[in-house]
Scaffold this motif. Sequence first.
Motif, PDB file in Angstrom:
ATOM      1  N   SER A 153       1.127  -1.593   0.073  1.00  0.00           N
ATOM      2  CA  SER A 153       0.213   0.203  -0.378  1.00  0.00           C
ATOM      3  C   SER A 153       0.630   1.655  -0.396  1.00  0.00           C
ATOM      4  CB  SER A 153      -1.278  -0.449   1.088  1.00  0.00           C
ATOM      5  OG  SER A 153      -1.657   1.038   1.336  1.00  0.00           O
ATOM      6  N   SER A 154       0.088   2.651  -0.780  1.00  0.00           N
ATOM      7  CA  SER A 154       1.511   3.558   0.050  1.00  0.00           C
ATOM      8  C   SER A 154       1.134   4.159   0.393  1.00  0.00           C
ATOM      9  CB  SER A 154       0.879   4.417  -1.484  1.00  0.00           C
ATOM     10  OG  SER A 154      -0.442   5.002  -1.593  1.00  0.00           O
ATOM     11  N   VAL A 155      -0.209   3.732   1.221  1.00  0.00           N
ATOM     12  CA  VAL A 155      -0.493   4.775   3.066  1.00  0.00           C
ATOM     13  C   VAL A 155       0.063   3.494   3.426  1.00  0.00           C
ATOM     14  CG1 VAL A 155      -2.355   5.378   4.496  1.00  0.00           C
ATOM     15  CG2 VAL A 155      -2.185   5.705   1.603  1.00  0.00           C
ATOM     16  N   SER A 156       0.156   4.739   4.729  1.00  0.00           N
ATOM     17  CA  SER A 156       1.275   3.520   5.530  1.00  0.00           C
ATOM     18  C   SER A 156       1.074   4.545   6.847  1.00  0.00           C
ATOM     19  CB  SER A 156       2.448   3.172   5.126  1.00  0.00           C
ATOM     20  OG  SER A 156       3.835   3.615   6.700  1.00  0.00           O
ATOM     21  N   LYS A 157       1.018   3.666   7.967  1.00  0.00           N
ATOM     22  CA  LYS A 157       0.556   4.127   9.746  1.00  0.00           C
ATOM     23  C   LYS A 157       1.775   5.234   9.805  1.00  0.00           C
ATOM     24  CE  LYS A 157      -3.307   1.742  11.081  1.00  0.00           C
ATOM     25  NZ  LYS A 157      -3.361   0.694  11.866  1.00  0.00           N
ATOM     26  N   LYS A 158       3.235   4.645   9.492  1.00  0.00           N
ATOM     27  CA  LYS A 158       4.721   5.171   9.782  1.00  0.00           C
ATOM     28  C   LYS A 158       4.409   7.125   9.522  1.00  0.00           C
ATOM     29  CE  LYS A 158       7.520   3.799   5.888  1.00  0.00           C
ATOM     30  NZ  LYS A 158       8.411   3.364   5.522  1.00  0.00           N
ATOM     31  N   ASP A 159       3.598   6.980   8.302  1.00  0.00           N
ATOM     32  CA  ASP A 159       3.770   8.661   8.143  1.00  0.00           C
ATOM     33  C   ASP A 159       2.981   9.158   8.894  1.00  0.00           C
ATOM     34  OD1 ASP A 159       5.568   7.346   5.430  1.00  0.00           O
ATOM     35  OD2 ASP A 159       4.075   7.244   4.510  1.00  0.00           O
ATOM     36  N   ALA A 160       2.519   8.845   9.515  1.00  0.00           N
ATOM     37  CA  ALA A 160       1.292   9.107  10.621  1.00  0.00           C
ATOM     38  C   ALA A 160       1.358   9.685  11.794  1.00  0.00           C
ATOM     39  CB  ALA A 160      -0.494   8.625  11.221  1.00  0.00           C
ATOM     40  N   TYR A 161       3.297   9.130  12.473  1.00  0.00           N
ATOM     41  CA  TYR A 161       4.162   9.124  13.400  1.00  0.00           C
ATOM     42  C   TYR A 161       4.925   9.990  13.565  1.00  0.00           C
ATOM     43  CZ  TYR A 161      -0.135   7.014  16.033  1.00  0.00           C
ATOM     44  OH  TYR A 161      -1.181   6.336  16.229  1.00  0.00           O
ATOM     45  N   LYS A 162       5.758  10.737  14.237  1.00  0.00           N
ATOM     46  CA  LYS A 162       6.892  11.273  14.197  1.00  0.00           C
ATOM     47  C   LYS A 162       7.851  10.707  15.402  1.00  0.00           C
ATOM     48  CE  LYS A 162       9.466  15.453  14.683  1.00  0.00           C
ATOM     49  NZ  LYS A 162       9.260  16.870  14.149  1.00  0.00           N
ATOM     50  N   VAL A 163       9.208   9.750  15.206  1.00  0.00           N
ATOM     51  CA  VAL A 163       9.324   9.508  17.430  1.00  0.00           C
ATOM     52  C   VAL A 163      10.606  10.891  16.888  1.00  0.00           C
ATOM     53  CG1 VAL A 163      10.193   7.786  18.367  1.00  0.00           C
ATOM     54  CG2 VAL A 163       8.571   7.247  16.452  1.00  0.00           C
ATOM     55  N   ASP A 164      10.655  10.779  17.917  1.00  0.00           N
ATOM     56  CA  ASP A 164      11.620  11.950  18.452  1.00  0.00           C
ATOM     57  C   ASP A 164      12.503  11.876  19.640  1.00  0.00           C
ATOM     58  OD1 ASP A 164      13.877  14.152  18.572  1.00  0.00           O
ATOM     59  OD2 ASP A 164      12.454  15.264  18.310  1.00  0.00           O
ATOM     60  N   GLY A 165      13.920  11.057  20.485  1.00  0.00           N
ATOM     61  CA  GLY A 165      13.686  10.672  21.175  1.00  0.00           C
ATOM     62  C   GLY A 165      12.864   9.947  21.619  1.00  0.00           C
ATOM     63  N   ASN A 166      12.446   9.662  23.159  1.00  0.00           N
ATOM     64  CA  ASN A 166      11.171   8.938  23.805  1.00  0.00           C
ATOM     65  C   ASN A 166       9.491   9.525  23.505  1.00  0.00           C
ATOM     66  OD1 ASN A 166      12.887   7.229  24.821  1.00  0.00           O
ATOM     67  ND2 ASN A 166      12.719   8.991  26.380  1.00  0.00           N
ATOM     68  N   LYS A 167       9.488  10.945  23.220  1.00  0.00           N
ATOM     69  CA  LYS A 167       8.382  11.804  21.940  1.00  0.00           C
ATOM     70  C   LYS A 167       8.032  10.745  20.860  1.00  0.00           C
ATOM     71  CE  LYS A 167       8.120  15.787  23.980  1.00  0.00           C
ATOM     72  NZ  LYS A 167       8.710  17.365  24.202  1.00  0.00           N
ATOM     73  N   VAL A 168       6.476  10.877  20.965  1.00  0.00           N
ATOM     74  CA  VAL A 168       6.195  10.698  19.719  1.00  0.00           C
ATOM     75  C   VAL A 168       4.658  11.415  19.604  1.00  0.00           C
ATOM     76  CG1 VAL A 168       4.292   8.445  18.707  1.00  0.00           C
ATOM     77  CG2 VAL A 168       6.119   8.016  20.271  1.00  0.00           C
ATOM     78  N   GLU A 169       4.700  11.978  18.471  1.00  0.00           N
ATOM     79  CA  GLU A 169       4.334  12.889  17.667  1.00  0.00           C
ATOM     80  C   GLU A 169       3.171  12.693  16.143  1.00  0.00           C
ATOM     81  OE1 GLU A 169       5.803  16.839  16.703  1.00  0.00           O
ATOM     82  OE2 GLU A 169       7.221  16.789  17.285  1.00  0.00           O
ATOM     83  N   ARG A 170       2.055  12.944  16.127  1.00  0.00           N
ATOM     84  CA  ARG A 170       1.645  12.718  15.015  1.00  0.00           C
ATOM     85  C   ARG A 170       1.166  13.571  14.068  1.00  0.00           C
ATOM     86  NH1 ARG A 170      -2.755  12.215  20.196  1.00  0.00           N
ATOM     87  NH2 ARG A 170      -3.212  10.115  20.130  1.00  0.00           N
ATOM     88  N   THR A 171       1.588  13.582  12.832  1.00  0.00           N
ATOM     89  CA  THR A 171       2.257  14.215  11.901  1.00  0.00           C
ATOM     90  C   THR A 171       0.512  14.785  10.603  1.00  0.00           C
ATOM     91  OG1 THR A 171       2.227  12.393  10.311  1.00  0.00           O
ATOM     92  CG2 THR A 171       4.580  13.706  11.751  1.00  0.00           C
ATOM     93  N   LYS A 172      -0.389  13.744  10.613  1.00  0.00           N
ATOM     94  CA  LYS A 172      -1.805  13.765  10.088  1.00  0.00           C
ATOM     95  C   LYS A 172      -2.706  14.876  10.926  1.00  0.00           C
ATOM     96  CE  LYS A 172      -0.677  11.342   6.724  1.00  0.00           C
ATOM     97  NZ  LYS A 172      -1.726   9.834   5.837  1.00  0.00           N
ATOM     98  N   PRO A 173      -3.418  15.897  10.873  1.00  0.00           N
ATOM     99  CA  PRO A 173      -4.766  15.798  11.249  1.00  0.00           C
ATOM    100  C   PRO A 173      -5.722  14.830  12.038  1.00  0.00           C
ATOM    101  CG  PRO A 173      -5.396  16.515   9.525  1.00  0.00           C
ATOM    102  CD  PRO A 173      -3.680  15.707   9.139  1.00  0.00           C
ATOM    103  N   MET A 174      -6.620  14.489  12.830  1.00  0.00           N
ATOM    104  CA  MET A 174      -7.342  13.627  13.108  1.00  0.00           C
ATOM    105  C   MET A 174      -9.226  14.509  13.024  1.00  0.00           C
ATOM    106  SD  MET A 174      -6.143  11.497  15.396  1.00  0.00           S
ATOM    107  CE  MET A 174      -4.133  11.081  16.405  1.00  0.00           C
ATOM    108  N   CYS A 175      -9.575  13.590  12.453  1.00  0.00           N
ATOM    109  CA  CYS A 175     -11.067  14.002  12.847  1.00  0.00           C
ATOM    110  C   CYS A 175     -11.942  14.503  13.864  1.00  0.00           C
ATOM    111  CB  CYS A 175     -11.889  12.619  11.954  1.00  0.00           C
ATOM    112  SG  CYS A 175     -12.957  13.416  11.355  1.00  0.00           S
ATOM    113  N   PRO A 176     -12.289  15.126  13.888  1.00  0.00           N
ATOM    114  CA  PRO A 176     -13.213  15.609  14.812  1.00  0.00           C
ATOM    115  C   PRO A 176     -14.372  15.040  14.858  1.00  0.00           C
ATOM    116  CG  PRO A 176     -13.235  17.378  12.734  1.00  0.00           C
ATOM    117  CD  PRO A 176     -12.772  16.684  12.474  1.00  0.00           C
TER     118      PRO A 176
END
Length: 68
Positions: free
Chosen positions: A16-39
């Motif tokens: 698949s061209s879509v991957s869940k690994k693109d939705a998160y960014k890991v920086d050390g011990n922090k995990v950030e969501r990179t894509k917006p969530m549906c309200p």
Amino acid sequence: MAAAPAKKKEAKKGPSSVSKKDAYKVDGNKVERTKPMCPKCGPGIFMAVHKDRVSCGKCGYTEFGKKE
């Protein structure tokens, strides 16, 4: 005489061209969501980011003019 039932075309399954690994960014011990969530759907449902809009694939909610 009855005709034989038509066979369905099977979709090719491949990477698949879509991957869940693109939705998160890991920086050390922090995990950030990179894509917006549906309200409407709530946490855990990411929205697809397009050139001129963001949209939810689950419920269809769309916001135009956003570039994130």
